[in-house]
Each structure stands twice: as structure tokens, then as C-alpha cells.
Design an enzyme around this catalytic site. Sequence first.
Site, PDB file in Angstrom:
ATOM      1  N   GLU A  50    -142.431  -7.228   3.585  1.00 44.01           N
ATOM      2  CA  GLU A  50    -142.842  -6.484   4.764  1.00 44.01           C
ATOM      3  C   GLU A  50    -142.732  -5.008   4.418  1.00 44.01           C
ATOM      4  O   GLU A  50    -141.990  -4.620   3.516  1.00 44.01           O
ATOM      5  CB  GLU A  50    -141.982  -6.807   5.981  1.00 44.01           C
ATOM      6  CG  GLU A  50    -140.707  -6.007   6.101  1.00 44.01           C
ATOM      7  CD  GLU A  50    -139.543  -6.616   5.347  1.00 44.01           C
ATOM      8  OE1 GLU A  50    -139.473  -7.844   5.299  1.00 44.01           O
ATOM      9  OE2 GLU A  50    -138.722  -5.864   4.803  1.00 44.01           O
TER      10      GLU A  50
ATOM     11  N   LYS B 195    -138.800   3.089  -5.429  1.00 46.79           N
ATOM     12  CA  LYS B 195    -138.985   1.704  -4.976  1.00 46.79           C
ATOM     13  C   LYS B 195    -139.363   0.744  -6.098  1.00 46.79           C
ATOM     14  O   LYS B 195    -139.029  -0.431  -6.058  1.00 46.79           O
ATOM     15  CB  LYS B 195    -140.010   1.657  -3.846  1.00 46.79           C
ATOM     16  CG  LYS B 195    -139.464   2.292  -2.563  1.00 46.79           C
ATOM     17  CD  LYS B 195    -139.950   1.601  -1.333  1.00 46.79           C
ATOM     18  CE  LYS B 195    -139.149   1.986  -0.108  1.00 46.79           C
ATOM     19  NZ  LYS B 195    -139.265   3.414   0.249  1.00 46.79           N
TER      20      LYS B 195
ATOM     21  N   SER C 152    -136.002  11.248  -3.976  1.00 47.53           N
ATOM     22  CA  SER C 152    -136.396   9.830  -4.010  1.00 47.53           C
ATOM     23  C   SER C 152    -137.892   9.621  -4.198  1.00 47.53           C
ATOM     24  O   SER C 152    -138.318   8.584  -4.707  1.00 47.53           O
ATOM     25  CB  SER C 152    -135.929   9.135  -2.732  1.00 47.53           C
ATOM     26  OG  SER C 152    -136.414   9.810  -1.586  1.00 47.53           O
TER      27      SER C 152
HETATM   28  C1  LIG Z   1    -138.682   4.056   1.300  1.00 49.83           C
HETATM   29  C2  LIG Z   1    -138.235   5.407   0.915  1.00 49.83           C
HETATM   30  C3  LIG Z   1    -136.952   5.891   1.264  1.00 49.83           C
HETATM   31  C4  LIG Z   1    -135.996   5.121   2.128  1.00 49.83           C
HETATM   32  O1  LIG Z   1    -135.556   3.903   1.608  1.00 49.83           O
HETATM   33  P1  LIG Z   1    -134.072   3.706   1.045  1.00 49.83           P
HETATM   34  O2  LIG Z   1    -133.968   2.235   0.899  1.00 49.83           O
HETATM   35  O3  LIG Z   1    -133.122   4.266   2.029  1.00 49.83           O
HETATM   36  O4  LIG Z   1    -133.994   4.431  -0.247  1.00 49.83           O
HETATM   37  C5  LIG Z   1    -136.582   7.141   0.823  1.00 49.83           C
HETATM   38  N1  LIG Z   1    -137.418   7.911   0.087  1.00 49.83           N
HETATM   39  C6  LIG Z   1    -138.644   7.489  -0.265  1.00 49.83           C
HETATM   40  C7  LIG Z   1    -139.512   8.384  -1.077  1.00 49.83           C
HETATM   41  C8  LIG Z   1    -139.098   6.228   0.135  1.00 49.83           C
HETATM   42  O5  LIG Z   1    -140.340   5.824  -0.205  1.00 49.83           O
END
Ligand SMILES: *Cc1c(COP(=O)(O)O)cnc(C)c1O
Length: 395
Positions: free
Chosen positions: A110, A88, A376
Site C-alpha cells: 500500500e 525507501k 531522506s
Molecule cells: C516515505 C518517506 C519518509 C517517511 O517514511 P519513514 O518510514 O518515516 O522514513 C521520509 N522521507 C522521504 C523522502 C520519504 O519518501
Amino acid sequence: MFHPNEKGFYGAYGGAYIPEMLIPNIEELRGKYLRILESDSFQKTYHHLLSDYAGRPSPLFKAERMSQHYQTNIWLKREDLNHTGSHKLNNTIGQILLAKEMGRRRIIAETGAGQHGVATATVCALMGLECVVYMGQTDMERQAPNVARMRMLGAEVRPALSGNRTLKDATNEALRDWIAHPTDTFYLIGSVVGPHPYPDMVARLQAVISSEIKQQLKEKTGTELPDYVLACVGGGSNAAGSFYHFLEHPSVQLIGTEAAGMGVESGETAASMACGEKGIIHGSMTYLMQDGDGQITEPYSISAGLDYPGIGPLHAFLKDSHRATYLPVTDAEALDAALELTRLEGIIPALESAHALAALGKLRFKPTDQVVVTVSGRGDKDMKTYMEHFKLTEK
Ligand SMILES: *Cc1c(COP(=O)(O)O)cnc(C)c1O
């Protein structure tokens, strides 16, 4: 062909369905974002912060034991190692620089699970800008540690008290705030969602993920194109960033996984591709989960970051054009995948990322395939769920 047209449409999806009062804000952003993002001064500061503040490039790690298990070559793109624990920050660093360039002093956002709120509060502290984060009151209770992080970082967290008091309601509050403060405030959106130009802007800021994958895979294997790229999809930003530089290379199979919750037939799901229909959410035309009257239905997933009833318009277009494939993954499958990665490689993933890992068991790979999975985020925030499900307190 995978870029939106000047009105922000990817095929039939996207656009900017916004109240009249917001048109000047959106028009200003649309008129300026590409020129700013492509300027030398932006690129220099953005890449400096990505490397020295976020810790990029994130490693591309060959998961040897996992590769052996699946009889192929598995590479993990370690977004979990970024500062604040996920991809993020790539986006919030970019948008805060854009906001500064546009002369904005006040940032609003948000957040659902709180991860985007934390990443926003982080860059506001870094830049000394005022930060207001809207969060549904139900989510504030469920995600108390992230509320505390945001407050420690100096952000004001304002509860959204309408509806189910979750993400959708926080989004409405943020839009209302933006209408009330059109000139001094920048709305920092956390995924490839919202009215044009946000989906394209956020995809470009997350594209650093696939740009690094290309270079790292080339160094390690001699070829820059993998056979598969797997990523989880909430709004779709880590997936958009992981796919971005491979979109024009049809030999690379792009696989997104969405949260099926208790199963796509259960009614307790967040699988907006498998269960949704075309409609408008958060200012754009896309797939979303709605009832017979067109009311948006409340999504469910064990993973707070995937618990979103819509999907970014780029992904809706990639699905319809068959450029990418989207697989639903249940809570139970994600939990198994999280434990598997932990035991095979010593990496505890975020529950969201575990949804991407779970796709490994649903696909058939050749021993020569190069398979990249984007991790992610890290699992620290999910330890309470893991403790309950894996009974980690009993011995
Ligand atoms: C917020 C988040 C997501 C989902 O958001 P995307 O916009 O689909 O990437 C996925 N993995 C993690 C670790 C997150 O914090």
C-alpha cells in the site's frame, strides 16, 4: 535492549494484532526472516544490489556553509541520491529478495504519497514479479505522477474507495488481499510499522544507513560516533535506520522530527507522538492520533510522506525510555529549512527531509559537535508545493 522480544514487543509497544486468518502468514514470516536476512547468500545479493543498483554507499557530505551558519559541524547523509530518490529502496530491495526466497510470485503493497509504491514497483520490475499497489483514490489524484510511474513500471494500481480514500484505507485493502491470497502473495510494507516481524525487519534493512555513517565519519573525523543524529519520522524507517547502530551508544543524541502540520494545537497535524495516545493501528500497539471514541483521526501535513496517524513501535519505545527525543516541526518551519539547505548547499531536499533539517534551529550545538542529518529524499516530487510557496513562477 532495543530489539523486540520474540512476540515483537519493544516494551509495551509492537506485537502482532492481526485477524486470525493472517496468523499462518505472519508465523511463517516470523519463523524465517532472521535466518534468511542473516544468510550469506541473502547478504551477498542484498549488498550487490545496494551498491550497483541503488548506488550505495550514499555520501556523507560535510555541509560547510551550513556548519558555519549553525557554528558547528554538520554532515548530510545523502539518501536523496539513491535510485528512485529516497531511502525507501533499501527496504524494498531487501524484502523482494526475502519474498523470492520464500517462493512468493506476487507482491502487494500500500502507498500514501506513492514513494513506497514506486520503490516496490521498481524492484518487482527488476525481479519480474507481479505487483499490485493499493492507494486511496484521493491520494491517486493528489500524486498522479507517482501513479504513472508505477504503471510504467508494470504495476497494477488499485484505488481504495472506502473512508477518506487515503493511506489507512489502502492499508485495509492490502490486508484484505493478503487474507484472500495467503500462499502465493508477499505483503511488502514500506516502513517500521505493521505487525511483528515487519518493524524489526524493516529496521534491519534500513540499518545500512547508520552502518555507513559510522564508517564514513570515522574516515573523515577519526571518530565513528557523532554527537547528534537527526532524522524525520513518518512511520519511522529512515530514522530507525539512521539511529540503529547508535542505539547502544548513549553519548549519541538521537533526534526525530515529526510533522506538526499547522501546529500541534491546531487539529491539523500528523504529530502522533506529541498529540497521540496508545492504541492499535496497522497491527501493532503504538502512539496514534485518535478521537475520544478511539477512532483514528485523519492526519495532516504539507508533506505526504509524513502524513500518517501512527508511528513505528520502536519509536514509541525510544520516546518513553528517553533514548530518543522527538520534536514537532510545522509546515512553515519545514519550508524555511528546505529553502535554507537549497541556498546554502545547492541541495533541494524532499519536504519530509526538510522536517529533519528544521530541527537544527531548535537545538543548541557546541562548535566541536559532529551533527549528522539524514536527507531522506530529494525534492523533485515537491516542486509544485515549492513553486506555490516560494512564488518561483513570478520572476
Ligand atoms: C516515505 C518517506 C519518509 C517517511 O517514511 P519513514 O518510514 O518515516 O522514513 C521520509 N522521507 C522521504 C523522502 C520519504 O519518501
